[in-house]
Scaffold this active site. Sequence first.
Site, short mmCIF file in Angstrom:
data_model
loop_
_atom_site.label_atom_id
_atom_site.label_comp_id
_atom_site.label_asym_id
_atom_site.label_seq_id
_atom_site.Cartn_x
_atom_site.Cartn_y
_atom_site.Cartn_z
N LEU A 16 0.86 -1.18 0.00
CA LEU A 16 0.00 0.00 0.00
C LEU A 16 0.90 1.23 0.00
O LEU A 16 1.98 1.21 0.59
CB LEU A 16 -0.88 0.04 1.25
CG LEU A 16 -2.03 -0.98 1.37
CD1 LEU A 16 -2.65 -0.92 2.76
CD2 LEU A 16 -3.08 -0.76 0.30
N ASP A 17 0.46 2.31 -0.64
CA ASP A 17 1.21 3.56 -0.59
C ASP A 17 1.37 4.00 0.87
O ASP A 17 0.54 3.67 1.73
CB ASP A 17 0.47 4.67 -1.34
CG ASP A 17 0.38 4.41 -2.83
OD1 ASP A 17 1.21 3.62 -3.34
OD2 ASP A 17 -0.52 4.97 -3.48
N LYS A 18 2.41 4.77 1.12
CA LYS A 18 2.67 5.27 2.47
C LYS A 18 1.44 5.94 3.07
O LYS A 18 1.09 5.74 4.23
CB LYS A 18 3.84 6.26 2.43
CG LYS A 18 4.20 6.88 3.77
CD LYS A 18 5.37 7.84 3.64
CE LYS A 18 5.72 8.47 4.99
NZ LYS A 18 6.87 9.39 4.89
N GLY A 19 0.75 6.74 2.27
CA GLY A 19 -0.39 7.51 2.77
C GLY A 19 -1.70 6.76 2.83
O GLY A 19 -2.70 7.29 3.31
N THR A 20 -1.73 5.53 2.33
CA THR A 20 -2.96 4.73 2.33
C THR A 20 -2.95 3.79 3.53
O THR A 20 -1.95 3.14 3.81
CB THR A 20 -3.06 3.90 1.03
OG1 THR A 20 -2.96 4.77 -0.10
CG2 THR A 20 -4.38 3.15 0.96
#
Length: 328
Positions: free
Chosen positions: A141-145
């Site tokens: 998952l992306d860092k911000g997700t």
Amino acid sequence: MDKNFIVFETNRLDKFLASKIEASRNQIEQLIKKEYVKVDGKIVSKTGLKLKENQVIDVHFPEAEFNTTKDEEFIINSLENKEVEIIYEDEYILVINKPYNLTVHDAPSVKDATLVDWLKLKNISLSTISGEERHGIVHRLDKGTSGVMVVAKTNEAHVGLSKQLEEKSMGRYYLAIIDMPLKENTIIEKPIGRNPNNRLKMSIEENGRSAKSAFSKIALSDNEKFELIACKLFTGRTHQIRVHLSSINRHILGDNLYGFKGELNKINRFYLHAYYLYLTHPITNKQMSFKANLPEDINNFLNNNFQKENIDDKIDENYIISSFTFSI
């Protein structure tokens, strides 16, 4: 763990291993390039090496090692306010709810502790087939997700889960809050590549990799400006949901990188959450599914801006799955 094989007919090394250990092409390349493969007792690093009959191939799967470039105190401090919830665990797989603002694995630009650092700190057994930086990591998952992820604890489990990803028999449903309602449930199929003008971004590029997403309307906010939507991916490109929404002039709240321009100053990240994961257990073959509860900030926003009773019904996983009948 070590395995050895005998060659019965001429073949390329990478193709031979692909027929024996069922790992993905990238995983096999990593094993060879990182010198975990021997031919007749000699280490080799050339993936296309021509093999002869009766040669003996040894494959070594290294134990997960602690990354000594980050000391334990640094990792503990970095992870102080990032709670990783364990949803399910057995001897083969671990399912977690990743908090936002936590990077999954190391890369040259990553300075903070990662999810892999947390897993090692907790002494959780991890697969080693994807290399040192990505022990246990099957998908990311992306860092911000925030949201649900499965981690492989053994190489056998890793291979099984990777196959499911390739065959699309394992997948996730995401929830997002966007700054303008969708006109209708929609499928977007547009290729994605690195943005030539901003290396931090991805964008729709004619020569990019194929990408397909489906978006389903779930609930309108009280003022009808925002909408809670569900997202389903048919491919796994970097920033795929964010790029595809941006291509139809819709933006996830807080996602300034991809065009969100709202005045919602209290949002310090983008509201995208991997909500529901389905898979087949790689060892027992049991059908399994897992839900990652919404983080507090997204939950509070929904409570303050949507009809909460309506929302509770509509974020039922069965409701979300059935909302994608248009995409079949």
